[in-house]
Design a protein around this motif. Sequence first.
Motif, PDB file in Angstrom:
ATOM      1  N   THR A 218      59.612  24.221  -2.620  1.00  0.00           N
ATOM      2  CA  THR A 218      59.396  25.854  -2.924  1.00  0.00           C
ATOM      3  C   THR A 218      57.840  26.079  -1.381  1.00  0.00           C
ATOM      4  OG1 THR A 218      59.024  25.720  -5.462  1.00  0.00           O
ATOM      5  CG2 THR A 218      58.099  27.570  -4.149  1.00  0.00           C
ATOM      6  N   ILE A 219      57.486  25.591  -1.329  1.00  0.00           N
ATOM      7  CA  ILE A 219      57.129  25.308   0.124  1.00  0.00           C
ATOM      8  C   ILE A 219      58.363  25.558   1.240  1.00  0.00           C
ATOM      9  CG2 ILE A 219      55.326  24.060   1.743  1.00  0.00           C
ATOM     10  CD1 ILE A 219      53.970  22.653  -0.866  1.00  0.00           C
ATOM     11  N   PHE A 220      58.998  25.051   1.006  1.00  0.00           N
ATOM     12  CA  PHE A 220      59.491  24.902   2.414  1.00  0.00           C
ATOM     13  C   PHE A 220      61.142  26.045   2.271  1.00  0.00           C
ATOM     14  CE2 PHE A 220      64.419  24.595   3.442  1.00  0.00           C
ATOM     15  CZ  PHE A 220      64.008  24.469   5.419  1.00  0.00           C
ATOM     16  N   GLU A 221      61.182  27.092   1.113  1.00  0.00           N
ATOM     17  CA  GLU A 221      61.849  28.034   0.675  1.00  0.00           C
ATOM     18  C   GLU A 221      61.002  29.317   1.669  1.00  0.00           C
ATOM     19  OE1 GLU A 221      63.769  27.503  -3.124  1.00  0.00           O
ATOM     20  OE2 GLU A 221      64.313  25.963  -2.327  1.00  0.00           O
ATOM     21  N   ALA A 222      59.909  29.531   1.432  1.00  0.00           N
ATOM     22  CA  ALA A 222      58.693  30.216   1.449  1.00  0.00           C
ATOM     23  C   ALA A 222      58.679  30.058   2.464  1.00  0.00           C
ATOM     24  CB  ALA A 222      57.865  30.570   0.658  1.00  0.00           C
ATOM     25  N   ALA A 223      58.630  28.657   3.467  1.00  0.00           N
ATOM     26  CA  ALA A 223      58.783  29.163   4.725  1.00  0.00           C
ATOM     27  C   ALA A 223      59.954  29.838   5.381  1.00  0.00           C
ATOM     28  CB  ALA A 223      58.307  27.524   5.414  1.00  0.00           C
ATOM     29  N   PRO A 305      40.785  31.429  -0.901  1.00  0.00           N
ATOM     30  CA  PRO A 305      41.998  31.554  -2.326  1.00  0.00           C
ATOM     31  C   PRO A 305      43.210  30.344  -1.662  1.00  0.00           C
ATOM     32  CG  PRO A 305      42.737  32.872  -0.417  1.00  0.00           C
ATOM     33  CD  PRO A 305      41.199  31.718  -0.237  1.00  0.00           C
ATOM     34  N   VAL A 306      43.293  30.442  -3.368  1.00  0.00           N
ATOM     35  CA  VAL A 306      44.712  29.502  -3.929  1.00  0.00           C
ATOM     36  C   VAL A 306      45.320  29.888  -4.242  1.00  0.00           C
ATOM     37  CG1 VAL A 306      43.590  28.640  -5.885  1.00  0.00           C
ATOM     38  CG2 VAL A 306      44.763  26.983  -5.037  1.00  0.00           C
ATOM     39  N   ALA A 307      46.789  29.510  -4.029  1.00  0.00           N
ATOM     40  CA  ALA A 307      48.168  30.065  -3.867  1.00  0.00           C
ATOM     41  C   ALA A 307      48.718  28.486  -5.321  1.00  0.00           C
ATOM     42  CB  ALA A 307      49.052  29.826  -2.970  1.00  0.00           C
ATOM     43  N   PHE A 308      48.933  29.062  -6.343  1.00  0.00           N
ATOM     44  CA  PHE A 308      49.688  27.122  -7.398  1.00  0.00           C
ATOM     45  C   PHE A 308      50.427  27.796  -7.680  1.00  0.00           C
ATOM     46  CE2 PHE A 308      49.922  25.879 -11.365  1.00  0.00           C
ATOM     47  CZ  PHE A 308      49.742  24.600 -10.949  1.00  0.00           C
ATOM     48  N   ILE A 309      51.391  26.857  -7.634  1.00  0.00           N
ATOM     49  CA  ILE A 309      52.842  26.374  -7.538  1.00  0.00           C
ATOM     50  C   ILE A 309      52.889  25.294  -8.671  1.00  0.00           C
ATOM     51  CG2 ILE A 309      55.310  25.972  -6.925  1.00  0.00           C
ATOM     52  CD1 ILE A 309      53.752  26.017  -3.998  1.00  0.00           C
ATOM     53  N   GLY A 310      53.083  26.338  -9.693  1.00  0.00           N
ATOM     54  CA  GLY A 310      53.930  25.271 -11.335  1.00  0.00           C
ATOM     55  C   GLY A 310      54.142  26.120 -12.383  1.00  0.00           C
ATOM     56  N   GLN A 331      57.729  27.412 -10.854  1.00  0.00           N
ATOM     57  CA  GLN A 331      58.011  25.943  -9.486  1.00  0.00           C
ATOM     58  C   GLN A 331      59.736  26.941  -8.967  1.00  0.00           C
ATOM     59  OE1 GLN A 331      57.773  21.851 -10.354  1.00  0.00           O
ATOM     60  NE2 GLN A 331      60.531  21.848 -10.558  1.00  0.00           N
ATOM     61  N   GLY A 332      59.712  26.658  -8.116  1.00  0.00           N
ATOM     62  CA  GLY A 332      61.089  26.994  -6.965  1.00  0.00           C
ATOM     63  C   GLY A 332      61.184  28.853  -7.067  1.00  0.00           C
ATOM     64  N   ASN A 333      60.465  29.265  -7.024  1.00  0.00           N
ATOM     65  CA  ASN A 333      60.217  30.903  -6.969  1.00  0.00           C
ATOM     66  C   ASN A 333      59.443  31.342  -5.301  1.00  0.00           C
ATOM     67  OD1 ASN A 333      59.935  33.439  -7.353  1.00  0.00           O
ATOM     68  ND2 ASN A 333      59.606  34.129  -8.986  1.00  0.00           N
TER      69      ASN A 333
END
Length: 398
Positions: A218-223, A305-310, A331-333
Motif C-alpha cells: 500500500t505504501i508503494f502504491e500510494a507513492a 501525526p501518524v497515518a496507520f495502514i491496517g 490495507q490496500g486502500n
Amino acid sequence: MSDLAASLASSGLPVAMVASRLCYDDPAARLSLREQWKNVDIHRVWTSRFGRGHLLGRLLDYLTFYLTLPWTLWRVLRRGDIVIAKTDPPLVSLLVALIAKLRGAVLVNWLQDVFPELVVAMGEPKIPRMLTRILQMLRNKSLRLAAMNVVIGARMSEYFHSQGIATERLRVIHNWAHEDDISPKQSSQSMLRQSLNLTDKFVVGYSGNLGRAHDMETIFEAAWLLRDSSQIVFLIIGGGHGYEQLRQSVQKAGLASVIFQPYQPLEKLSDSMAAADLHLVSLRPELEGHIVPSKFYGIAAAARPVAFIGDEDGELARLITEYGCGFSVEQGNADELAKGILRLAADVESCYRYGLAARQLLENQFSRAYAHRQWHDLLQHLDNNKTPDNAAGSVKRT
C-alpha cells in the motif's frame, strides 16, 4: 529489555541478563560473553550467526540459542529470583518455565507477540495444523506456570484470556518510547532532512523494521499515485524483509520520490524522526491482537501525526481516532492513503495539531517513566506475594 534492566538496576536491584551474542541488524558483530553495563550483569551465550535475512538461518540461530541457554540460565538463577522471559526467540518461555521451577524462581513472561498464531497468520514458514495445536498447548502451559504474563495491548490480553489464561495472570503494560531522547523538533531543524535536500518538501516517513507483519504494497502504491506531486517525498528508514522488497519495487519503477536510509543510532533518532512531516505505521489486519505496532510511540514522542495502514477497528486505529493524532486507512486502500497525504501536505495547522495530540497522549499514557513505574510496582507485588509453590526467600536478582 535493556531499558527496563537499567531502570531496575538504578533502583538498587541486582539485575542479570542472559542473551545471545548477536546484534539485531549485524550478525557479524561479536559481542563479549560477559559485560557490566549500567550495573547490569550481562551473560551472553553462543549461537550460530546467520542473522535475520533468511528464515532458515534465523531458525538455526534460534535453535542454537535454545541449546545453549539452559546451562547459563541454570547457573545465573537462584532461589527467590524473578526471571522475565521475552518472546524472541519464540517459545523460549517453555525452557525458562522449566528452569525457573527447578531453581525455585518466579517466572514473568513479557509477550511482544503471539506465537505460533503470528506465523500461521503470515503464512511463512508453513506450520502443520497439528504442530500448531501442540505449540499452542505448550505455550499456554508455560503461561499458566508464570506468576504473571505482561502483554503490550488490550486486544492481546483479550486473546490470551480466550485461550484460557486467567485474568489475574495477565497484565497490560504498553511499550514506550525514549521520550527524553526523542523530543519534538521542527522539521527544518533536522540535519538528516537538510543533508537530503528535503527542506522544501512534504516528507512522509517510515522509521524502523518493515517486515513480514507490515504492508509495504500500500505504501508503494500510494507513492506511485503521488509520483507526479513534486512536493511529496517518501523517506524510508530502517530495514527488514519488506524494506528490501520495497526498495526493489521502487528501483524497478524508477520512483525518484522514495528515498531509503539505514537504521539510525539512538543518538540520531530524534533528528531522523523530525525529518518527516507525517509518519506511516502499518500492520496486517489478521495480526491484530498478535502484535502491537510499537513504532507509534516514537512517532508520538517526536510530536508527529501518524497515518496507520491496517484494520480501521484495530487497537492503534482506535487510539488515533479517539485522540485525534492522525488518520487510518484499510490495507490496500492506496488511493485513500494518497488523498490523506495530500490533505495534510496542504494543511500545516492540522499536522501540528495531530502531532501535539500524539505527544500529549504519549506523556499521559505511554511514557517510559510511567511504564517503568508499572514494572517496578508489578515486581514488588510479586516479591511480596510469593507462595511456597513458586519461590521462597527474598528476591536476589531480576
